[in-house]
Write an enzyme that holds these catalytic residues in place. Structure first.
Site, PDB file in Angstrom:
ATOM      1  N   SER A 142       0.866  -1.178   0.000  1.00  0.00           N
ATOM      2  CA  SER A 142       0.000   0.000   0.000  1.00  0.00           C
ATOM      3  C   SER A 142       0.899   1.222   0.000  1.00  0.00           C
ATOM      4  O   SER A 142       2.059   1.159   0.436  1.00  0.00           O
ATOM      5  CB  SER A 142      -0.873   0.010   1.254  1.00  0.00           C
ATOM      6  N   TYR A 155      -2.386  -1.064  10.619  1.00  0.00           N
ATOM      7  CA  TYR A 155      -2.326  -1.208   9.161  1.00  0.00           C
ATOM      8  C   TYR A 155      -1.069  -0.543   8.626  1.00  0.00           C
ATOM      9  O   TYR A 155      -0.320  -1.130   7.829  1.00  0.00           O
ATOM     10  CB  TYR A 155      -3.572  -0.588   8.532  1.00  0.00           C
ATOM     11  N   LYS A 159       2.059  -2.615   6.947  1.00  0.00           N
ATOM     12  CA  LYS A 159       2.338  -2.413   5.523  1.00  0.00           C
ATOM     13  C   LYS A 159       3.764  -1.906   5.317  1.00  0.00           C
ATOM     14  O   LYS A 159       4.416  -2.241   4.321  1.00  0.00           O
ATOM     15  CB  LYS A 159       1.317  -1.462   4.905  1.00  0.00           C
TER      16      LYS A 159
END
Length: 266
Positions: A142, A155, A159
């Site tokens: 991402s 998150y 990532k």
């Protein structure tokens, strides 16, 4: 680039929805033979049926799940040439998405899916690839893994770790026939974007791409075999700005966060 992946045996995790499903479709269009993996068994079967591939539903993060997936994939394909580690998780249902209240258990779950799934797959695949002529390992990370995701610490952190692991793989094995790439999109028309709350507007500020756009960007990246695949070109500018003047970049992020805080206080 029709037929760029003719005959390649490919596995796509998280292939039942969104970017994973788009990758599965594009792989087949480029001539690959595809195994579709997803925790959502119905979705995995649906996409596999659509593209003429093989569905192997299950957990691609656990040691047993990875072992089972690769065993079934090898049986179906003969050899796994390409592993698209696409499955990812942005939060755990029922847990706070942001700030510091997220539980240790939720942090662990995101670590398992967003990082350790890649580690376990590479651990199984790379030794065989080194002996049999190479392979390709592609992580769907991402833009959050290059920059950050405001309001979503687990998150963002996992990532970053996913990109870091992919970099390590490339640096360690790239000269021995192991191609490694990290796909780092920003706003994409998926469930994750729709459920992003106040961040949806921020993620959509530049442009919102379709999952097919992301798959197209990856196929185009094969022409020069670049490590970072950036479907949103502006992410490269943000990444350079972050590296060039980190304090200035952080000051800008804090201003954006203050604006989000103001929205939540209304």
């Amino acid at each position: 680039m029709a037929g760029a992946l003719q005959g390649v045996g490919a596995v796509v995790t998280g292939g039942g929805h969104g970017i994973g499903a788009a990758l599965a479709r594009r792989l087949v269009a480029e001539g690959a033979r595809v195994v579709v993996n997803d925790l959502d068994a119905e979705a995995a079967w649906r996409v596999a049926h659509e593209v003429g591939g093989t569905a192997v539903p299950g957990n691609c993060a656990s040691e047993d799940g990875v072992r089972s997936l690769l065993a079934h994939a090898t049986q179906a394909l003969g050899r796994v040439d390409l592993y698209m580690a696409n499955a990812g998780l942005d939060h755990v249902q029922g847990e706070p998405v942001d700030w510091l209240e997220t539980s240790d258990a939720a942090w662990s779950t995101l670590q398992e899916v967003n990082v350790m799934a890649h580690v376990r797959a590479a651990r199984a695949l790379v030794p065989e690839w080194l002996e049999t002529g190479g392979g390709r390992f592609v992580v769907t990370a991402s833009a959050a893994g290059l920059l950050t995701m405001l309001g979503a610490a687990p998150y963002s952190v996992t990532k970053h770790a996913a990109v870091g692991f992919a970099e390590w793989l490339s640096a360690t094995y790239g000269h021995r026939g192991i191609a490694v790439q990290a796909i780092c999109p920003q706003g994409v028309q998926t469930r994750m974007l729709e459920e992003a709350g106040p961040l949806k507007e921020l993620l959509s500020a530049d442009s919102v791409l379709s999952p097919d756009d992301v798959a197209q960007a990856w196929v185009e990246s094969l022409a020069d075999d670049r490590f970072l695949v950036l479907p949103h070109p502006e992410v490269a500018d943000y990444y350079r700005a972050r590296a060039g003047d980190t304090d200035r970049w952080l000051a800008g992020m804090r201003r954006i966060q203050a604006g989000l805080d103001a929205l939540e206080d209304r």
